[in-house]
Structure formats: C-alpha cells, structure tokens
Design a protein around this motif. Sequence first.
Motif, PDB file in Angstrom:
ATOM      1  N   ASP A 178       2.582  25.257  22.997  1.00  0.00           N
ATOM      2  CA  ASP A 178       2.148  26.355  24.539  1.00  0.00           C
ATOM      3  C   ASP A 178       3.456  26.248  25.259  1.00  0.00           C
ATOM      4  OD1 ASP A 178       1.066  27.159  27.396  1.00  0.00           O
ATOM      5  OD2 ASP A 178      -0.735  25.477  26.960  1.00  0.00           O
ATOM      6  N   THR A 179       3.715  27.730  26.180  1.00  0.00           N
ATOM      7  CA  THR A 179       5.257  27.560  26.764  1.00  0.00           C
ATOM      8  C   THR A 179       5.012  26.903  28.218  1.00  0.00           C
ATOM      9  OG1 THR A 179       3.568  29.547  27.660  1.00  0.00           O
ATOM     10  CG2 THR A 179       5.465  29.568  25.891  1.00  0.00           C
ATOM     11  N   ALA A 180       3.397  26.416  28.619  1.00  0.00           N
ATOM     12  CA  ALA A 180       4.038  25.334  29.390  1.00  0.00           C
ATOM     13  C   ALA A 180       3.877  23.937  29.351  1.00  0.00           C
ATOM     14  CB  ALA A 180       2.149  25.405  29.860  1.00  0.00           C
ATOM     15  N   ILE A 181       4.367  23.848  27.987  1.00  0.00           N
ATOM     16  CA  ILE A 181       4.867  22.127  28.122  1.00  0.00           C
ATOM     17  C   ILE A 181       6.537  22.117  27.280  1.00  0.00           C
ATOM     18  CG2 ILE A 181       4.023  20.447  25.986  1.00  0.00           C
ATOM     19  CD1 ILE A 181       1.697  21.745  25.895  1.00  0.00           C
ATOM     20  N   SER A 182       7.438  20.895  27.603  1.00  0.00           N
ATOM     21  CA  SER A 182       8.195  21.128  27.646  1.00  0.00           C
ATOM     22  C   SER A 182       8.752  19.610  27.061  1.00  0.00           C
ATOM     23  CB  SER A 182       9.425  20.876  28.354  1.00  0.00           C
ATOM     24  OG  SER A 182       9.277  19.471  29.565  1.00  0.00           O
ATOM     25  N   CYS A 183       8.614  19.890  25.462  1.00  0.00           N
ATOM     26  CA  CYS A 183       9.318  18.943  24.992  1.00  0.00           C
ATOM     27  C   CYS A 183      10.960  18.078  24.566  1.00  0.00           C
ATOM     28  CB  CYS A 183       9.177  19.415  23.430  1.00  0.00           C
ATOM     29  SG  CYS A 183       9.040  18.616  21.902  1.00  0.00           S
ATOM     30  N   GLU A 184      10.310  16.500  25.209  1.00  0.00           N
ATOM     31  CA  GLU A 184      11.604  15.811  24.968  1.00  0.00           C
ATOM     32  C   GLU A 184      12.190  15.392  24.144  1.00  0.00           C
ATOM     33  OE1 GLU A 184      10.386  13.020  27.260  1.00  0.00           O
ATOM     34  OE2 GLU A 184       9.650  13.850  29.299  1.00  0.00           O
ATOM     35  N   GLY A 185      12.814  15.616  22.935  1.00  0.00           N
ATOM     36  CA  GLY A 185      13.284  15.149  21.653  1.00  0.00           C
ATOM     37  C   GLY A 185      13.466  16.123  21.142  1.00  0.00           C
ATOM     38  N   SER A 186      13.432  16.080  19.761  1.00  0.00           N
ATOM     39  CA  SER A 186      12.879  16.410  18.097  1.00  0.00           C
ATOM     40  C   SER A 186      13.031  15.775  17.261  1.00  0.00           C
ATOM     41  CB  SER A 186      14.497  17.708  17.919  1.00  0.00           C
ATOM     42  OG  SER A 186      14.771  17.809  17.318  1.00  0.00           O
ATOM     43  N   GLY A 187      12.354  15.815  16.248  1.00  0.00           N
ATOM     44  CA  GLY A 187      11.819  15.266  14.983  1.00  0.00           C
ATOM     45  C   GLY A 187      12.251  16.846  13.607  1.00  0.00           C
ATOM     46  N   SER A 188      11.923  15.849  12.325  1.00  0.00           N
ATOM     47  CA  SER A 188      12.061  16.728  11.152  1.00  0.00           C
ATOM     48  C   SER A 188      10.932  17.565  10.831  1.00  0.00           C
ATOM     49  CB  SER A 188      12.616  15.591   9.941  1.00  0.00           C
ATOM     50  OG  SER A 188      10.905  14.807  10.251  1.00  0.00           O
ATOM     51  N   PHE A 189      10.738  18.485  12.494  1.00  0.00           N
ATOM     52  CA  PHE A 189       9.344  19.146  12.206  1.00  0.00           C
ATOM     53  C   PHE A 189      10.213  20.772  12.989  1.00  0.00           C
ATOM     54  CE2 PHE A 189       8.306  16.425  15.020  1.00  0.00           C
ATOM     55  CZ  PHE A 189       8.678  16.954  16.843  1.00  0.00           C
ATOM     56  N   ASP A 190       9.731  21.593  12.873  1.00  0.00           N
ATOM     57  CA  ASP A 190       9.937  22.983  13.514  1.00  0.00           C
ATOM     58  C   ASP A 190       9.149  23.140  14.451  1.00  0.00           C
ATOM     59  OD1 ASP A 190      12.205  23.999  12.044  1.00  0.00           O
ATOM     60  OD2 ASP A 190      10.927  23.933  10.322  1.00  0.00           O
ATOM     61  N   THR A 191      10.167  23.562  15.798  1.00  0.00           N
ATOM     62  CA  THR A 191       8.887  23.607  16.907  1.00  0.00           C
ATOM     63  C   THR A 191       9.360  25.291  17.836  1.00  0.00           C
ATOM     64  OG1 THR A 191       9.877  20.807  17.782  1.00  0.00           O
ATOM     65  CG2 THR A 191       8.245  22.384  19.613  1.00  0.00           C
ATOM     66  N   MET A 192       8.401  25.309  17.555  1.00  0.00           N
ATOM     67  CA  MET A 192       8.052  26.556  17.851  1.00  0.00           C
ATOM     68  C   MET A 192       7.080  26.979  19.706  1.00  0.00           C
ATOM     69  SD  MET A 192       8.026  28.496  14.518  1.00  0.00           S
ATOM     70  CE  MET A 192       7.468  26.950  13.530  1.00  0.00           C
ATOM     71  N   TYR A 193       7.516  28.139  20.424  1.00  0.00           N
ATOM     72  CA  TYR A 193       6.935  28.372  21.528  1.00  0.00           C
ATOM     73  C   TYR A 193       6.599  29.567  21.762  1.00  0.00           C
ATOM     74  CZ  TYR A 193       9.251  24.622  23.969  1.00  0.00           C
ATOM     75  OH  TYR A 193       9.422  22.825  24.042  1.00  0.00           O
ATOM     76  N   VAL A 194       4.855  29.990  21.446  1.00  0.00           N
ATOM     77  CA  VAL A 194       4.689  30.551  21.193  1.00  0.00           C
ATOM     78  C   VAL A 194       3.642  30.346  23.148  1.00  0.00           C
ATOM     79  CG1 VAL A 194       3.784  30.620  19.119  1.00  0.00           C
ATOM     80  CG2 VAL A 194       2.111  29.942  20.981  1.00  0.00           C
ATOM     81  N   ASP A 195       2.922  32.398  23.834  1.00  0.00           N
ATOM     82  CA  ASP A 195       3.079  33.019  24.690  1.00  0.00           C
ATOM     83  C   ASP A 195       1.587  33.136  24.755  1.00  0.00           C
ATOM     84  OD1 ASP A 195       5.419  33.089  25.876  1.00  0.00           O
ATOM     85  OD2 ASP A 195       5.715  35.051  24.506  1.00  0.00           O
ATOM     86  N   GLY A 196       0.344  32.903  26.036  1.00  0.00           N
ATOM     87  CA  GLY A 196      -0.916  33.851  25.900  1.00  0.00           C
ATOM     88  C   GLY A 196      -1.697  32.834  26.181  1.00  0.00           C
TER      89      GLY A 196
END
Length: 732
Positions: free
Chosen positions: A165-183
């Motif tokens: 959710d675009t309402a959530i910010s993510c600290e750090g990253s892992g070995s997965f892909d992170t994508m933001y979705v609207d709506g």
Amino acid sequence: MAAPRTSPARSSVSRSILTAFVASLSLLAATAPGSDAVPTDPALKKRADYVHIQDTPSGDALFSLGNTTYLANVQNPKAVLGGDCSAAAGGDLVPLAMVVIDDTTVTADAIQSVLASYAEGDDVYSDDFLAALLVKSGSADSGVSMDGSAVDFFDSIGLEYLFLDTAISCEGSGSFDTMYVDGLADSTLPPGPYAAIVSDESMALGMVYRLYEDTYNTFLYGAYDSNDGETTYMSLGAFYPKYWDPLIPVPSRIYYWDDDRPLAGQRVGIKDLYDIKGLITSGGSQAWAHIVDPAEDHAPSVQQIIDLGGVPVGKQKLAQFASGANPWDWYDEHYPFNPRGDGWLTCSASSSGGGCSIAAYDWLDYAIGSDTGSSMRRPAAVSGTYGQRPSQGMMSLEGVMPLGAATDTAGGKHSPSKLSIYPWQLLTNPESTVFSRDPYKWIKFSKNWYAPELHQSTEITGLPPLVVPDTDAFPKRILYPTDYLPLNNTRDAEPILQAFIDSMAAIFDMTVTEFNFTAFVGNASDPVASNFTTMREATGVINRRTQWEEVAKPLIEEWGARYDGRFPPIDPARRPGWVALLEDETGYSAADYADALVTKAQAVDWYETNLQFSTAESCSESVMLCDIGTGGLPSFRERELNESPDASYLAVTPEGAAVTCASICPIFGCADFTIPIGQVPYQSNVTFHEEMVPVTVNLIVKRGCDFVLYNMIERLADEGVLKTVMTGREAF
Ligand SMILES: *[C@@H]1O[C@H](CO)[C@@H](O)[C@H](O)[C@H]1NC(C)=O
Ligand SMILES: *[C@@H]1O[C@H](CO)[C@@H](O)[C@H](O)[C@H]1NC(C)=O
Ligand SMILES: *[C@@H]1O[C@H](CO)[C@@H](O)[C@H](O)[C@H]1NC(C)=O
Ligand SMILES: *[C@@H]1O[C@H](CO)[C@@H](O)[C@H](O)[C@H]1NC(C)=O
Ligand SMILES: *[C@@H]1O[C@H](CO)[C@@H](O)[C@H](O)[C@H]1NC(C)=O
Ligand SMILES: *[C@@H]1O[C@H](CO)[C@@H](O)[C@H](O)[C@H]1NC(C)=O
C-alpha cells in the motif's frame, strides 16, 4: 533479479486435455523446476511451486500448489491496482496473500498472526500462496511503516514479491522485490488468497477457489460466479479422471470475514431444478438440456441466497424431472453415493444429490432441494441430516422447473396406469428446502431464506395467506400415530425415538397422545377430508397439470420437431405417464386444476380445525411424530439387497395406513421436518462388516408454525438433545 518466471511444466501441461489433468498432478508438482526467484538456501524453501495446469475455455486458470488444485478467476479480476509492478511482470500467475494490518508499525508478529488465522480458519488459503504478499494499511494514521522484523520474516519464507500500500513505508530491503500499488485505501478488495496477473503498470487480482473432488458423485458439475458484476455463473468443466469425480470450486472463506450478511461465504449446492443465471437448468435430463438455453436470471430463491451472502458452488443431481425413481431406475445420470454405512445405501430420490453431499463434505455448508412428495425429507432421513418440507407456499417457485415428484416407490411393485407409473403416490407443488448438518446453521439459513416477500401468492396456493410467527408458542402435545410408529427396527431404533420423546416432553412440558391417524382422518364428517382418494386425485391434478403444460409438452413437441417426430429419450419414471397424457389429457384442464385447488383448500381447512390447530397458547397445539425413512433399517441402491428382512425398501405404506406419512403434509399443507436423532448398527452384505445407519424422526406442525418449530429445535440443540451430525460413514 526476479526475471519473468518460466515454467517448462506449463507448456507441457497445457497441451494435455482438460479432463486428464489432475491424475498426474503430484508428478508434475514433484518435477516442476523451482522458479528463478527462490532463496539461495534451499533449506528455507518449503513453499510448493505454482504449477499452471490449464486455462478454462473462458480464460480462467487452473493451477496447483503442492497437491492442492485451484481455480483463479482471472478473466474478471476482483480488483486491478496500479503501480510500477515491472519487477514481477510478464510471467505466470503469481499466488499471493493479501493482509490488512491496522497498526502504525507493520511487524513480523502482526503479519504472522494474520497468516496463522488464515491457515486456521480457511481451507482454501495455505502458506503456499506466499510467493507474494500484498499488505494494506488499515490504520487511520499517516506514517505507517514496516519494520526490519517483517523484512527478515519475508526473507525467511522465501517471499518473492512484496506489494505495498502506498500508505506504508518500508525500512530496509530483503531479497524480494518491493513494489508500491495505488488505490488500496479506497478499494473494497477483501483480504485472502489471490492469483495475480502482473504487468508493468498494474496487477489484477483474481479470486481463488479450491477445487474439491466430488467423491460421492453428488454434483452434475461445479460452477462459480464469473464476477462480471451481474452474478452470471460459469460452469467448471473439470473432473478428476482417476475416480471420475467432478471438481467443485469453493471460494476462500477469508473473503467474507468482514461481511456481516447472515450467509456470507456459505457454500451452497443447488439442485438442478433451480435457475442460476448463465447455467442450463436440466432437471436431470440431457434431452431437456438440449432444448433449453442457459437461464437469464437467478430464480428468486437463488437470488435470495446470493443476496444473503451465500455462494452457489454447483448444480446437483436429482431424479430426472424430480421423479421418485429408485436408484436402479436412473438411466440418464449416474446415481450418487451415500457416505453413510457401507457406502451402498440409497440417497433416496429427487433431492438425492443434495442430501448425500451434505452428509459427505465438510467443505460444503448447505444444499438446497425441493420437496413435493417426500423428495427432501426422505433424502435427509437416509443421509442422517436436517431437511424440511416447509409449510405450503413458503417460497416462490419462479425460476424453478415446475415438476412435482412422486415419492420413492416401494420396491417397484407399481402397476403402470394411464397417468403415472406411480399412481398411488401423491403429487403436489414442490416446496423449496435446505439440508444442513448443524441445527443452528440450518435454522439460521431457513429463517433468513423464507422471507415473507418470497411467500407464494394465495392465487397460486389456493390457501389462506401464510402467517409465520417467530415465537415460543410451543405445542402442548406430542402426537404418536400408531399406524406409523413404532419404528420398524423396534429393537435398536425405537428406544432412540422413545428417549427423544421423553426429552422433548420433559423440556417443553408436553404430554404424549397415541392415536391412529388413518382412523382419525377417515372418521371426519367432512366428505373431502375423510376421502383419501379425493385428496390424492386433487393433489395429482395440481402437480401434473403444471408439469405437463410447462415441461413435458414443450419437450415432446420440440424434440419431435427436431428429430422427425421422435419421442425424447427420458427415464421410465416419467415416460409412460407422459405417453398416456399425450394420448389423452382428460382430467387435466385449467378447470380441473381450479377444482383441485378448492378441494385441497378444503382438506387443509379441515386439518387445521380438527387435527393440528392453533390455540391461544400454541401456534400448533400438537407436534406429530412420524418416520419418513426406514425406521432404522438399511435401504440400498442395489435393488435385491432390499429384499432381506434386515433391510427395507423406501416409502413402504405401513399396513392399515391410508398413505405413507410422507404424504400427510403434501395433502394438508403442514410443515414436516426430518431430524437426525441417532444411529443403529447393521451387518452389511456389501462390506461384510458391521455398519451404522442413521435414525431420524419427522416433526409435523400446522401450516405456518415453521419458525416456532425451529425455535423448539434450537432449544433441543441447546439442551444437547439434538446435535450437529458428522460427515462420512457415521453421523454421530
Ligand atoms: C502429495 O501427494 C503425494 C502422493 O499421495 C504424497 O506422497 C505427498 O506427501 C503429498 N505432498 C504433500 C505436500 O502433501
Ligand atoms: C369417530 O367419530 C365418532 C363420532 O364423532 C367418535 O365417537 C369416535 O371416537 C371417532 N373415532 C376416531 C377413531 O376418531
Ligand atoms: C371417495 O371419492 C371418490 C372420488 O373421488 C369416490 O369415487 C368414492 O366413492 C369416495 N369414497 C367414499 C367412501 O365416499
Ligand atoms: C445379509 O444376508 C443374510 C443372508 O442372506 C440375511 O439373512 C441378512 O438379513 C442380510 N442383512 C442385511 C442387513 O440385509
Ligand atoms: C419394515 O421392515 C420389513 C422388513 O424389511 C419390511 O418388509 C417392511 O416393509 C417394513 N415396513 C415399513 C413400514 O417400512
Ligand atoms: C388404524 O386405523 C385403520 C383404519 O381404521 C386400520 O385399518 C388400522 O388397522 C389401524 N392401525 C392400527 C395400528 O391400529
């Protein structure tokens, strides 16, 4: 990383024909190569691979995760969310779980606890869906963030894609892909498992259905909402070839967890007499299926189920044209199997598929059928489930194939007559009814379904308007008709009934009156009520005229026009009667029909004045007991097995009784419920092992007192007298 996943298995599997797909599934699951995006440490990879099996003709997808098969409705996705999704775009469907987290910090604990509740409360979701996760914030606060524990958790399970959710910010990253979705904030998309089609700029989420094998062959086929926004249904033409079982799609229960409608997410099997928009209503006849188009609307009774949140999952078998044909007289369809006892017991006639399915499958909540002569109450009796014939006129029959049913015949001792091969059986308009294992669930469904606005008009019933009080104005007397009781198995089954009577008498402070029903009715001063022949003829005309005008004649005419005057191929339960009417319709005119309604109304009026009547204290002064089943003896799908003294045919008219007790309410309009009360043993000549057969009793009250009877049954369940029956070999 996360290049579009290629699955060699997909291309090889999709070439195989649809009907041959599942047999080799475990092999496919075992040999399908892992995706490119799995964690580098193989020890961490526990998730089963996604394996595409086949697209349906409409473009939806069948796939498997491990040994479980699913349907994804990707033609009409539940939602399409925008965003830069290119990291996951272009490959196969992506199994995905959507969760909503209300806290301002999204932690591993919060997500794990939601996923654990999914695994616990739903039979469709499994952790194998965790190739991807879609996290929506349910927090009203801004500044929601995902912490490092969540990232570590995702890595530990080998998550490939995180959609946020675009309402959530993510600290750090892992070995997965992170994508933001609207709506997501404005979306009503319910949480749960999905299959996603991902493109560069959006992802579409298709609802997921688990496919269960109909191992007892109670369905004609599975079906599901196409999600076209108009609740048009699609049939699912898939079956398990190894055992010839249709596959039935059931949606995730999680989709309905926030839905407070009374039947939200409840899975319902539908007898193939009821119109479901988009599907053929066959009445169990391939000939009829040939000449009709798919239904353009749901029957109002089906619409009511959908409006209440219920989910039709397929069309179920019935005796052809809702006849009373015995198991050995089914030709067009293969007779369903009863899970009880040795697996070789009868399912009874018309609503047989529904009754046996409810006794068989925990994944199915309800089945709806219809009862004309016995066709719901008797399948409930032989499957040891709850099923009723409601008061006459409780449910609109619009969109329901107008067929009355003769009752199961007693051992085929019938003599063909001009009108029907079951001339002594009573035929009236059917009543719409529901099977369940659980008394509370059964009552909840019934009270919501039989809404006053769906009552039939008095013009149709010819009876006074229905008044259905929902009160505790309970009966004062238990009527024990000596021409129908004791139960045939006096040694084992009658003591169960006696214990039930004692409990009921104690709980409701009732007395027990023994009487002879046949003598009492025969003694009536009313010339109609005292004459069973008259009443039987009237109900016969009411039923058969509609069946003849609206089903038989159109089928015969259309078939003849298409095929050079040939008569349609139909089962013998209906053929001789229709042939006879083709030659001579005398007695079935509109005027005869009107006369029959008047006769019937007179019988009902007599009954409600003299036998089961209202008082200031009781809706129905008495509750009458009866047994529509076999009194605790097994009755088999194989004819000869019923000849033994330790078995019984169905629908035997006891000596000295004017009619079977199944016929009482079809004549007098009353409410008659089949209730499971126990089980008794028999030595099976099929398994050569001791088996159990259900014992049930019928409770009969005056027309209109259904809800009072439900309230009694609820109280009996509260007191532990009535119980939820189990699925499978034994009900208790
Ligand atoms: C799948 O089925 C096979 C064969 O029945 C069995 O050996 C295996 O354990 C099953 N796998 C899972 C994950 O249940
Ligand atoms: C039949 O009716 C008569 C006269 O009303 C009555 O005396 C008798 O008890 C009745 N018999 C039965 C079986 O109801
Ligand atoms: C019952 O009604 C039938 C016709 O419906 C008639 O033939 C018969 O005589 C009547 N029986 C008696 C006992 O009145
Ligand atoms: C099984 O067969 C035996 C021998 O024919 C017979 O006596 C017995 O009644 C049968 N049992 C049942 C439950 O039909
Ligand atoms: C009771 O069972 C016997 C033995 O099978 C059978 O012949 C008879 O028809 C049954 N009677 C009823 C009323 O079901
Ligand atoms: C009930 O009454 C009918 C009609 O009078 C009679 O034929 C039958 O034998 C009676 N049954 C019993 C069990 O008393």
